[in-house]
Structures are given as structure tokens and as C-alpha cells.
Write a protein that holds these residues in place. Structure first.
Motif, PDB file in Angstrom:
ATOM      1  N   HIS A  14     -12.605  85.968 112.508  1.00  0.00           N
ATOM      2  CA  HIS A  14     -13.340  85.411 113.638  1.00  0.00           C
ATOM      3  C   HIS A  14     -12.529  85.615 114.916  1.00  0.00           C
ATOM      4  CE1 HIS A  14     -11.526  81.032 113.788  1.00  0.00           C
ATOM      5  NE2 HIS A  14     -10.597  81.953 113.760  1.00  0.00           N
ATOM      6  N   CYS A  33      -5.973  82.977 119.164  1.00  0.00           N
ATOM      7  CA  CYS A  33      -7.285  83.046 118.519  1.00  0.00           C
ATOM      8  C   CYS A  33      -8.312  83.774 119.382  1.00  0.00           C
ATOM      9  CB  CYS A  33      -7.786  81.643 118.187  1.00  0.00           C
ATOM     10  SG  CYS A  33      -6.770  80.847 116.947  1.00  0.00           S
ATOM     11  N   HIS A  39      -9.102  87.904 114.030  1.00  0.00           N
ATOM     12  CA  HIS A  39      -8.040  87.705 113.035  1.00  0.00           C
ATOM     13  C   HIS A  39      -8.672  86.991 111.849  1.00  0.00           C
ATOM     14  CE1 HIS A  39      -8.333  84.082 115.431  1.00  0.00           C
ATOM     15  NE2 HIS A  39      -8.058  83.446 114.316  1.00  0.00           N
ATOM     16  N   HIS A  41      -8.737  84.368 108.285  1.00  0.00           N
ATOM     17  CA  HIS A  41      -8.283  83.117 107.664  1.00  0.00           C
ATOM     18  C   HIS A  41      -8.720  83.102 106.206  1.00  0.00           C
ATOM     19  CE1 HIS A  41      -7.024  80.992 111.293  1.00  0.00           C
ATOM     20  NE2 HIS A  41      -8.134  81.410 111.889  1.00  0.00           N
ATOM     21  N   GLU A 124      -9.253  75.732 107.949  1.00  0.00           N
ATOM     22  CA  GLU A 124      -8.972  77.051 108.488  1.00  0.00           C
ATOM     23  C   GLU A 124      -7.594  77.500 108.004  1.00  0.00           C
ATOM     24  OE1 GLU A 124     -10.638  78.052 112.638  1.00  0.00           O
ATOM     25  OE2 GLU A 124      -8.470  77.767 112.881  1.00  0.00           O
TER      26      GLU A 124
END
Ligand code: NI
Length: 134
Positions: A14, A33, A39, A41, A124
Motif C-alpha cells: 500500500h 509510508c 511498500h 506489510h 499492520e
């Protein structure tokens, strides 16, 4: 009342970014982010239903059914996807853990007919998670 939880896992990428803010503002708000290409998770999703166990089965609901429901309606649609672009029900949603918990709740709530949905938790990372209770 008894609380019954099923935990599921998915991997997704995301980017936290709001187009109404400038690039600089996005970086200030979301830090790393907001980097342009996203990136990943390893997410964990915990879904809890609450109710009284049935007198005959001893269960609130069949955990296998709960797992199948979460898999079909959520995990299969987000696993190994880019949450900003690949998932219909996340179009226009900034995919923070908070927003994922909200959206997943809205999907699951009407489908829980034995007991009722109590909580949706989205991890997350092992240290950062959001919980929505309706
Ligand atoms: Ni992230």
C-alpha cells in the motif's frame, strides 16, 4: 457472552497518500509510508464474534464457517495485492489500518448471523494495529 476470534493473515502493499495534499505534506503526514511506489506489510486480521454458545453444539458459530467467510470476502481479495489500486472495495480509501478495519467491518457485519460481530482488528505490524467495534 463469549467472544470467539478467528485470525487470518495476508500480505499486501500500500501507499499512504492523499491527493488533496502536496507531495511535501504527504511526506510530513505519512513519512516513509508515502514513498511513491508503496511498500509491503504482513497483515494480521482478527475477527471476533460475540454470543452465547448454542446449548446443543457448544458453539457460537462454526469457526470454519467464519474462516471461510473472511477468506472469501476479504483475504482472497486483498492477499498479494496493492491495496491502493487492485481492490474494488478500497477504491478511494486511504489504506491505513484504521480504514481497513472500518471497511472490513462493513463487509463482514451483515454476514455474521450467529452471534454478532464484535470487533475487527487489523495488524499492520506486530506493534501497530487498529480495532473497530462498530
Ligand atoms: Ni505501510
Amino acid at each position: 457472552m463469549v467472544y470467539l476470534t478467528r485470525k487470518e493473515h495476508f500480505c499486501a502493499s500500500h501507499r499512504l497518500y492523499n491527493p488533496k495534499f502536496s507531495e511535501k505534506e504527504n511526506l510530513e503526514i505519512y513519512g516513509k509510508c508515502a514513498y511513491p511506489n508503496g511498500h509491503g506489510h504482513n497483515y494480521e486480521l482478527e475477527v471476533t464474534v460475540v454470543g452465547d454458545p448454542d446449548k446443543d453444539t457448544g458453539m457460537i458459530m462454526d469457526l470454519k464457517k467464519l474462516a471461510d467467510l473472511i477468506d472469501a470476502d476479504i483475504v482472497d481479495k486483498v492477499d498479494h495485492k496493492h491495496l491502493n489500486v487492485d481492490v474494488d472495495f478500497l477504491k478511494g480509501v486511504i489504506p491505513t489500518a484504521e480504514n481497513l478495519a472500518l471497511v472490513f467491518w462493513r463487509i463482514l457485519c451483515p454476514k455474521i448471523t450467529a452471534g454478532r460481530l464484535y470487533s475487527v482488528k487489523v495488524y499492520e505490524t506486530p506493534d501497530n494495529f487498529a480495532e473497530y467495534r462498530g
